[in-house]
Design an enzyme around this catalytic site. Structure first.
Site, short mmCIF file in Angstrom:
data_model
loop_
_atom_site.label_atom_id
_atom_site.label_comp_id
_atom_site.label_asym_id
_atom_site.label_seq_id
_atom_site.Cartn_x
_atom_site.Cartn_y
_atom_site.Cartn_z
N SER A 130 0.81 -1.23 0.00
CA SER A 130 0.00 0.00 0.00
C SER A 130 0.84 1.27 0.00
O SER A 130 0.51 2.25 0.69
CB SER A 130 -0.97 0.01 1.20
OG SER A 130 -1.82 -1.10 1.16
N THR A 150 0.65 0.67 -7.79
CA THR A 150 -0.27 0.72 -8.93
C THR A 150 -0.33 2.12 -9.55
O THR A 150 -0.29 2.26 -10.78
CB THR A 150 -1.68 0.28 -8.50
OG1 THR A 150 -1.63 -1.05 -7.98
CG2 THR A 150 -2.64 0.31 -9.69
N VAL A 151 -0.42 3.16 -8.72
CA VAL A 151 -0.49 4.51 -9.29
C VAL A 151 0.83 4.89 -9.96
O VAL A 151 0.84 5.59 -10.98
CB VAL A 151 -0.91 5.56 -8.24
CG1 VAL A 151 -2.32 5.31 -7.76
CG2 VAL A 151 0.05 5.61 -7.07
N LYS A 175 0.31 -7.56 -14.17
CA LYS A 175 0.21 -7.88 -12.74
C LYS A 175 0.21 -9.40 -12.65
O LYS A 175 -0.84 -10.04 -12.67
CB LYS A 175 -1.09 -7.30 -12.16
CG LYS A 175 -1.30 -7.52 -10.67
CD LYS A 175 -0.50 -6.54 -9.84
CE LYS A 175 -0.85 -6.67 -8.35
NZ LYS A 175 -0.05 -5.79 -7.51
N GLU A 220 4.01 -5.00 -12.35
CA GLU A 220 3.79 -4.58 -10.97
C GLU A 220 3.84 -5.77 -10.03
O GLU A 220 3.16 -6.77 -10.22
CB GLU A 220 2.44 -3.88 -10.82
CG GLU A 220 2.22 -3.37 -9.40
CD GLU A 220 0.80 -2.91 -9.14
OE1 GLU A 220 0.40 -2.89 -7.96
OE2 GLU A 220 0.08 -2.58 -10.11
N THR A 247 3.76 -7.63 -6.05
CA THR A 247 2.76 -7.82 -5.01
C THR A 247 3.42 -7.59 -3.67
O THR A 247 4.35 -8.31 -3.31
CB THR A 247 2.16 -9.23 -5.07
OG1 THR A 247 1.57 -9.44 -6.36
CG2 THR A 247 1.11 -9.44 -4.01
N GLY A 248 2.97 -6.58 -2.92
CA GLY A 248 3.61 -6.28 -1.64
C GLY A 248 5.00 -5.71 -1.84
O GLY A 248 5.27 -4.99 -2.80
N ARG A 286 3.82 10.54 -2.28
CA ARG A 286 3.43 11.20 -1.04
C ARG A 286 2.09 10.65 -0.56
O ARG A 286 1.02 11.14 -0.93
CB ARG A 286 3.35 12.71 -1.23
CG ARG A 286 3.20 13.45 0.08
CD ARG A 286 3.55 14.92 -0.04
NE ARG A 286 3.69 15.53 1.27
CZ ARG A 286 4.13 16.76 1.48
NH1 ARG A 286 4.47 17.52 0.45
NH2 ARG A 286 4.22 17.24 2.71
#
Length: 231
Positions: free
Chosen positions: A13, A17-18, A38, A112, A114-115, A173
């Site tokens: 988190s 992804t972004v 992914k 991308e 995972t974690g 950020r």
């Protein structure tokens, strides 16, 4: 031309992804065809079309080609299946075949993770073992928050220990109220062995926005021009 990149993060988190979306949009704006990938998506939901993961859908939405979902995310695990206590072997050959297929179709594939770098799959192996097998250069997402300097340095060291090149990092950020943001960026810039290629400000619903302007592809100029990078 370097075709494939792996996006890892300093933690779960932190915005992989972004940042993947931003990189895909920046590359597409430079005239390149792109696809997001992914390989393993945790926390997927059952839908009328089958298992779907929100992060993989973001990558699918900014890929240059209209690709079937399974081409973007070959392994979609439910919340229950995502637990390491749930025995669900990962088909790494399937992941490799999917990556090879995408690489044949577009100029660049953004993969991308995972974690974090050492996050375990259901077979108690980190996905990073597959990344090493595929010899993918690594871009690191640093979620700017308390403790991120330690996490970033440890992640960079782990990537180096695995023999892969860290070709850049992106600051995301995720905590708009964090004090000393500029000082943290300055320290990371001095201590990390790779260039800062972008800073994403705190943005609500960032996964729905145009983000390519926050990525400085010029910092990857020499990297993009070669076929392979040695660690």
């Amino acid at each position: 031309m370097l075709k494939r990149f792996f996006i890892t993060g300093t933690d779960t988190s932190v915005g992989k992804t972004v940042v993947s979306r931003a990189l895909l949009q920046a590359l597409a704006s430079s005239g390149k065809s792109v696809a997001g990938y992914k390989p393993v998506a945790k926390g997927s939901k059952e839908t009328a079309e089958g298992m779907r993961n929100k992060d993989a859908l973001v990558l699918q939405s900014v890929s240059s080609l209209e690709l079937p979902y399974e081409a973007i995310n070959p392994i979609a695990l439910s919340e229950e299946e995502s637990s390491v206590a749930h025995s669900c072997p990962i088909n790494y050959t399937l992941l490799s075949n999917g990556l090879a297929s995408l690489s044949d179709k577009v100029d660049h594939v953004v993969v991308e993770g995972t974690g974090g770098w050492r996050s375990l799959m259901n077979d108690l192996r980190p996905l990073s073992e597959w990344v090493v097998q595929e010899q993918l250069p690594v871009l690191m997402v640093v979620g700017i928050q308390e403790g991120c300097i330690n996490h970033a340095l440890l992640t960079a060291q782990a990537v180096a220990n695995d023999g892969l090149p860290l070709i850049g990092w992106v600051a995301n950020r995720i905590n708009p109220g964090l004090a000393h943001y500029a000082e943290i960026i300055d320290v990371l810039g001095k201590k990390l062995p790779a260039p800062l290629i972008g800073e994403l400000p705190y943005l609500p619903r960032a996964e729905q926005r145009e983000l390519g302007q926050y990525i400085r592809l010029s910092m990857l100029g020499s990297v993009l021009a070669v076929d392979r990078i040695m660690a």
